[in-house]
Each structure stands twice: as C-alpha cells, then as structure tokens.
Design a protein around this motif. Structure first.
Motif, PDB file in Angstrom:
ATOM      1  N   ASP A  84       0.830  -1.212   0.000  1.00 55.22           N
ATOM      2  CA  ASP A  84       0.000   0.000   0.000  1.00 55.22           C
ATOM      3  C   ASP A  84       0.858   1.251   0.000  1.00 55.22           C
ATOM      4  O   ASP A  84       0.568   2.249  -0.686  1.00 55.22           O
ATOM      5  CB  ASP A  84      -0.925   0.004   1.217  1.00 55.22           C
ATOM      6  N   GLU A  85       1.953   1.240   0.790  1.00 52.30           N
ATOM      7  CA  GLU A  85       2.842   2.394   0.858  1.00 52.30           C
ATOM      8  C   GLU A  85       3.505   2.645  -0.485  1.00 52.30           C
ATOM      9  O   GLU A  85       3.669   3.786  -0.911  1.00 52.30           O
ATOM     10  CB  GLU A  85       3.884   2.156   1.946  1.00 52.30           C
ATOM     11  N   GLU A  86       3.894   1.572  -1.187  1.00 52.10           N
ATOM     12  CA  GLU A  86       4.534   1.734  -2.495  1.00 52.10           C
ATOM     13  C   GLU A  86       3.538   2.240  -3.537  1.00 52.10           C
ATOM     14  O   GLU A  86       3.920   2.988  -4.447  1.00 52.10           O
ATOM     15  CB  GLU A  86       5.132   0.395  -2.931  1.00 52.10           C
ATOM     16  N   CYS A  87       2.263   1.856  -3.399  1.00 53.25           N
ATOM     17  CA  CYS A  87       1.248   2.324  -4.350  1.00 53.25           C
ATOM     18  C   CYS A  87       0.977   3.819  -4.207  1.00 53.25           C
ATOM     19  O   CYS A  87       0.465   4.447  -5.126  1.00 53.25           O
ATOM     20  CB  CYS A  87      -0.048   1.534  -4.150  1.00 53.25           C
ATOM     21  N   ILE A  88       1.284   4.387  -3.023  1.00 57.79           N
ATOM     22  CA  ILE A  88       1.019   5.822  -2.811  1.00 57.79           C
ATOM     23  C   ILE A  88       1.971   6.664  -3.655  1.00 57.79           C
ATOM     24  O   ILE A  88       1.586   7.712  -4.181  1.00 57.79           O
ATOM     25  CB  ILE A  88       1.155   6.155  -1.309  1.00 57.79           C
ATOM     26  N   PRO A  90       4.011   8.125  -6.679  1.00 59.65           N
ATOM     27  CA  PRO A  90       3.718   8.133  -8.138  1.00 59.65           C
ATOM     28  C   PRO A  90       4.716   7.312  -8.949  1.00 59.65           C
ATOM     29  O   PRO A  90       4.364   6.736  -9.957  1.00 59.65           O
ATOM     30  CB  PRO A  90       3.786   9.620  -8.490  1.00 59.65           C
ATOM     31  N   LYS A  91       5.997   7.244  -8.482  1.00 60.88           N
ATOM     32  CA  LYS A  91       7.012   6.519  -9.252  1.00 60.88           C
ATOM     33  C   LYS A  91       7.250   5.114  -8.712  1.00 60.88           C
ATOM     34  O   LYS A  91       8.298   4.509  -8.973  1.00 60.88           O
ATOM     35  CB  LYS A  91       8.320   7.310  -9.219  1.00 60.88           C
ATOM     36  N   GLY A  92       6.329   4.596  -7.894  1.00 68.92           N
ATOM     37  CA  GLY A  92       6.495   3.253  -7.359  1.00 68.92           C
ATOM     38  C   GLY A  92       6.329   2.189  -8.439  1.00 68.92           C
ATOM     39  O   GLY A  92       5.427   2.256  -9.284  1.00 68.92           O
ATOM     40  N   THR A  93       7.213   1.209  -8.419  1.00 68.09           N
ATOM     41  CA  THR A  93       7.186   0.110  -9.394  1.00 68.09           C
ATOM     42  C   THR A  93       7.290  -1.212  -8.651  1.00 68.09           C
ATOM     43  O   THR A  93       7.567  -1.258  -7.447  1.00 68.09           O
ATOM     44  CB  THR A  93       8.322   0.245 -10.405  1.00 68.09           C
ATOM     45  N   ASP A  94       7.113  -2.310  -9.423  1.00 68.63           N
ATOM     46  CA  ASP A  94       7.265  -3.633  -8.824  1.00 68.63           C
ATOM     47  C   ASP A  94       8.706  -3.873  -8.380  1.00 68.63           C
ATOM     48  O   ASP A  94       8.957  -4.542  -7.369  1.00 68.63           O
ATOM     49  CB  ASP A  94       6.838  -4.705  -9.831  1.00 68.63           C
ATOM     50  N   GLY A 139       3.103  -7.135 -11.631  1.00 72.63           N
ATOM     51  CA  GLY A 139       1.676  -6.786 -11.629  1.00 72.63           C
ATOM     52  C   GLY A 139       1.072  -6.604 -10.256  1.00 72.63           C
ATOM     53  O   GLY A 139      -0.123  -6.361 -10.146  1.00 72.63           O
ATOM     54  N   PHE A 140       1.858  -6.701  -9.182  1.00 71.04           N
ATOM     55  CA  PHE A 140       1.318  -6.530  -7.824  1.00 71.04           C
ATOM     56  C   PHE A 140       0.723  -5.130  -7.649  1.00 71.04           C
ATOM     57  O   PHE A 140      -0.374  -4.977  -7.117  1.00 71.04           O
ATOM     58  CB  PHE A 140       2.422  -6.773  -6.783  1.00 71.04           C
ATOM     59  N   LEU A 141       1.461  -4.091  -8.068  1.00 68.73           N
ATOM     60  CA  LEU A 141       1.002  -2.716  -7.839  1.00 68.73           C
ATOM     61  C   LEU A 141      -0.245  -2.404  -8.654  1.00 68.73           C
ATOM     62  O   LEU A 141      -1.192  -1.789  -8.145  1.00 68.73           O
ATOM     63  CB  LEU A 141       2.116  -1.723  -8.172  1.00 68.73           C
ATOM     64  N   ASP A 142      -0.252  -2.839  -9.943  1.00 62.25           N
ATOM     65  CA  ASP A 142      -1.431  -2.554 -10.776  1.00 62.25           C
ATOM     66  C   ASP A 142      -2.674  -3.256 -10.245  1.00 62.25           C
ATOM     67  O   ASP A 142      -3.765  -2.673 -10.213  1.00 62.25           O
ATOM     68  CB  ASP A 142      -1.158  -2.996 -12.215  1.00 62.25           C
TER      69      ASP A 142
END
Length: 590
Positions: A84-88, A90-94, A139-142
């Motif tokens: 969840d923190e990585e999804c916040i 904007p430049k977070g990737t797998d 594909g975890f973040l998407d």
C-alpha cells in the motif's frame, strides 16, 4: 432481540501454481489467518484451560503460524502495508517494491521469509504452514490499485450490481457535512495512471484485510463446528486412497495434533455443581465433591479435579452414566409401584362413591318432578284468577275513559278561548318591541360606522409605521448578510491558504522521506561494496603470503642443494639466485 445467523465457510486448500501472483498471495494469506484461528481454538484454548485449572497433562508441541501472519499484515512493515505504501508514490514500481521487502525481511534471523538465489529481482518466497511458495511480484502494484472503471456498473438498475461496485468510503462521506472535505487515507491509492495527487480509492489489499478481519470477528463471536474434508487421490477415482497425500492433508490441517491432544487430555468437563448434582445418586451419603469421587472409586489418571471443573475421560463418563441409569431404573420401578397402588385405591373409592351419588340423584329427580307438577297447578290457578280480575278491571277502565273524554272536551273549549286572548295580547307587545329594536339598531349602526372610520384611520397610521420599521429591519438584515458573506469569504481564503501550506508541508515531508530512504540505500550499497572490496584484498594478501612462503621453501631447498654441489656450479647458482631475487622484487612492485 438477538439476531441468529447460521453460515457455511469453505476454508480448504492453498493455491500453489507454477507462477503465483497477487491473487494466490491473498488467498494463501486468508488460509493462514483461518488456520491460525483453528490453532487458537483447538490447541491454545485447550492448553490454557488446563493451566488455569491446574490439570496435569502432557502438552503437545504444535507449530504456531502467528509470525507468518505478522510477516504479511503487521503494521508498519508487513508485506501488504509495504505494498500500500509503495502504491502511494507516483514513481512506485514492482522493482522498488521487491527491493523494499527484501531489505526489510531478508535478514539472517528471518524464518518465514526467504530471498531466492535465482530471480531475486522479481520473486520472493514465503514459508507457509502448507509449504514454501514462490511469488512473482510482476503486476502486484497494478492489481492492488484496482483501476477498474466501475462508473458504468454503478448506473446499473440492479441494486446488487451497484452495491458490488460501490466503495465503502462513499457510505462514510454521506454521513459527513456537505461543506467538509475528506482527507486521503494512507491505505488508499490513486487509480489514475497519470501519477498526480487527487481523490483516492481503497486498495484491494486494504479491502481484503478489512473483510478478512470482519470475518475473523464474526468467527470469534460464533459457535464453530469444523467439518474436515479429505481428498483421497488426485485422479478423482473411486476406491483409490493415496496414503502420503491423505497424510499430508491431515498434517496440514492440524488433525493429527488434535487427535493426540484429545487422546492425552480430558474431553469431558463439568462444573462442580453439575457433576455433584448429576452423580450424587451414586453415593447419597457424600457431602461434597471429594467424598463423592472417593466413594465411586475412580483412578486419578482418568479423573482430575480442577479449580472450577471436573475433568474426566469419555470411558469414565460412560461408566458413571451406566451406573446412574441402573439406580434410576430402580427408583423408577419403585415410584411406579407406589403410583399404581395409589391409582387402584383412588379408583376403588370412586366406585364406592358412585353408589351414594346414584341414590342421591334418584331422590333429586323425584323431588324435581313433584315440584314441577305443583308449579304447573299454581300457575294455572294464578292465570284463572288473573283473567277474572282483568275483566272487572277493563270494565272500570272503560267507564273512567268516557268520563275523562267529556272532561277533556270542556277543558279544550276553555283553553282555546284563553289562547285567543293571549295571542292578541302578545301580538300587540311584539309590535311595540319590534319598533323599539329597529330604533336601537339604527342608533347602533350609526355608532359602529363612526367607530369604523376611526379604526380605519388608526390602522392606516399603524400600517405606515410598520412599513417604516420593516424597511429599517430589511436594510439591517442586508447589512448583516453583507458582513457575513465578507467574513465567510475571508474564512474561505484563510482555509485555502492553510490547506496550501499543509499540502506543501506534506510534499516536503514526502520528499525528505524519499531522500532519506535513497540515502540509506546508497549507504547500504556503498557499505556492501566496501565489504566486498576488503574481502577481495584480504584474499589477495593471503594468496600472496602463501606464494611467498612457497617460494621461500623452494629457495631454502635450493640452497641446501647448492651446499652439497661442487664449486663448479657455485657461479651458476649465484647468477640464478640473483635472477630469482630480481623477479621477486618485480612481483612486489607489481
């Protein structure tokens, strides 16, 4: 009023495929939570109750998966919270997500997390109670952002479809005021692909954890009955049982430990009062529970007394119940014999009483017939006497009516004469009264007309005064409304300025956190490189020392040979040693 619900929950099976992604991770996390609930219900509570009651029983060692559950959902470094923190960002990737969980959990003391030696940039391993499973973070973040466009679904005419695609935050916002703004939650992420800040929605992992926690709360508040299904083989063939496959299912589901603790423990638990009241019939002279247990002569290995309950095995309970049933049968037979004797005596007394009742009934019936005949005779005599008296009475009434008729005729003539005189007198008085009322009404109309004119003038003045006051009040309200709008505009500008400052402060904090994390990662990378460089230098020094030692040994050997050789070879050996010394110097220089 208490709500009663009966539900069925299927908790069978982990998912382990060749490629395990975000869906398998959520499903296996749910199975870990449900298995933890089963452990708590069947093992922890069982042993805690034995400890609380001071019961001597051999404890069973079982594998608790609480650290594995905390690895996934514990705040703030659980894998789902890191996702969840990585999804916040904007430049977070797998890739950044897998680097973060490797740096957080891939430590030397990690038990349930493992960093794979191969494909560690895209894979990580979690050691579930059912086995080790490799997950691919692609594909975890998407999938966690859940960027599904559900606006069309919300316009459906089916309430069930609308409810499926309605966010829980919409129900919360409906309860708040229309003028208030909602702040974004940390467990939410922007579904747009632009990466800009804006309105956020709940993540899939946040919703999944919330729903799973609600399910666990419901399970904790219900009475659970487990039905374990065992699959005999993978071929779906009848009459074929694969022993290893079945044993693995029993081991993963915790059934072997459950059977062990049930066999070694005490499955029957009764409070002191219930046990004493139920089995006191076996020893009526017993005054308390200890004397009762001593009287029925049960070994301590099969029955123990705790602080509030009596613990015993099933076979002991069956023996006690059989003894109790035999004693109860004796008492029941005795009660039945007493009751049958009482019923026979009661029936005999009723038969003897029936003779007296028959005799009294016949006397009562004869008296009733005699009284009926005497009553008919008396009625006939009364009727005849009444008819005779009635005829005499009617003759007297007829004569009296004729006399009264003549008297009424004379009174009518006199009454008509008096009424005529009275009517003439009343007409004269009414005429005078009518003239007087007309005169008074005329005077009253003139007086009212004058009062109406005065009232009209007074009301006109009051209306003008009221209009003047209303105009003044309207001007005052307009002035106050103008001031209120100016004040609200000022407050709105101040609120926008405050929000702007808060937004800048939040962006500054995020920038500092990002820089701090980058700096820590850079320092960790430099530290690793420095350690690797020192390790290489240490190995080179050791290799160099071994080489020098070997050369020294060769040199000493050659010197020993040189001493035993003839003088003819001394000049050659001297030149050769000179050459070896020059080569060693060149190697040192290198």
């Amino acid at each position: 009023y208490q709500r009663r619900v009966r539900g069925v929950l299927d908790i069978f099976g982990f998912e382990c495929f060749e490629v395990n992604r975000f869906e398998q991770f959520c499903i296996n996390y749910a199975n870990e939570k449900l298995h933890q609930h089963f452990i708590k219900l069947m093992f922890k509570l069982e042993q805690v109750e034995y400890l609380n009651e001071n019961i001597n029983v051999e404890f069973i060692e079982f594998k608790d998966n609480q650290p594995c559950v905390e690895l996934i959902d514990k705040k703030p470094f659980g894998i789902l919270h890191l996702l969840d923190e990585e999804c916040i960002f904007p430049k977070g990737t797998d890739g950044s997500f897998i680097d973060k969980i490797h740096s957080t959990h891939a430590t030397a003391s990690a038990v349930y997390y493992e960093k794979p030696k191969k494909d560690w940039r895209t894979n990580f391993v979690i050691k579930h109670y059912a086995g080790d499973i490799i997950y691919v973070v692609t594909g975890f973040l998407d999938k966690n952002k859940d960027a599904f466009q559900d606006s069309g679904m919300k316009m459906s005419s089916d309430p069930f479809i609308v409810n499926l695609f309605t966010s829980p935050d919409s129900d919360q916002s409906a309860l708040q005021d229309q003028g208030k703004k909602r702040l974004p939650r940390t467990s939410s992420v922007n579904a747009s692909k632009s990466g800009k800040s804006g309105k956020v929605g709940p993540t899939v992992s946040g919703q999944f954890m919330g729903q799973l926690n609600n399910l666990m709360t419901t399970l904790d508040n219900t009475s659970i009955q487990y039905i374990r299904c065992v699959k005999p083989n993978n071929q779906k063939m009848p009459g074929v049982i694969e022993a290893n496959y079945v044993l693995a299912q029993l081991r993963y589901s915790g059934m072997l430990e459950c059977v062990k603790i049930r066999l070694m423990g005490y499955s029957v638990r009764r409070p002191f009062v219930d046990f004493f009241q139920r089995f006191r019939i076996l020893s009526p002279s017993a005054k308390d529970l200890k004397s009762l247990v001593k009287a029925i002569n049960i070994p301590l290995s099969d029955l123990q007394i705790g602080k509030t309950k009596v613990f015993c095995r099933d076979k002991i309970l069956q023996q006690l119940e059989e003894k109790r049933t035999i004693i109860l049968q004796k008492y029941v037979i005795k009660i039945q014999s007493r009751w049958r004797a009482f019923y026979a005596r009661k029936k005999f007394k009723s038969m003897m009483a029936a003779l007296t009742i028959i005799r009294l009934w016949k006397g009562y019936k004869a008296r009733k017939q005699y009284l009926a005949r005497m009553n008919a005779i008396h009625k006939f005599q009364a009727w005849y006497r009444q008819l005779r008296e009635r005829r005499a009475f009617l003759k007297q009434v007829k004569d009296k009516r004729e006399r009264e008729k003549e008297q009424r005729e004379r009174e009518r003539v006199e009454r008509e004469k008096r009424e005529k005189e009275e009517r003439e007198r009343k007409e004269k008085q009414e005429k005078e009264e009518r003239e007087r009322r007309e005169r008074e009404e005329r005077e009253e109309r003139e007086r009212r007309l004058k009062e109406d004119r005065e009232r009209f003038l007074r009301e006109e003045k009051e209306r003008e005064e009221r209009e003047r006051r209303e105009k003044a009040e309207r001007e005052e309200r307009e002035r106050l409304e103008r001031e209120r709008r100016e004040r609200e505009e000022q407050e709105r500008r101040e609120r926008e300025e405050r929000e702007r400052r808060e937004r800048e402060e939040r962006e500054r904090r995020e920038r500092e956190d990002r820089e701090r994390r980058e700096r820590e990662e850079r320092e960790a990378r430099e530290r690793r490189e420095r350690e690797e460089r020192e390790e290489r230098e240490r190995k080179e020094r050791e290799e160099k020392e071994r080489r020098e030692k070997k050369e020294q040994e060769e040199r000493e050997k050659k010197e020993a040979q040189e001493k035993s050789c003839c003088s003819r070879e001394k000049s050659n050996l001297l030149s050769r040693s000179t050459q070896s010394s020059s080569s060693r110097n060149r190697e040192r220089n290198r």
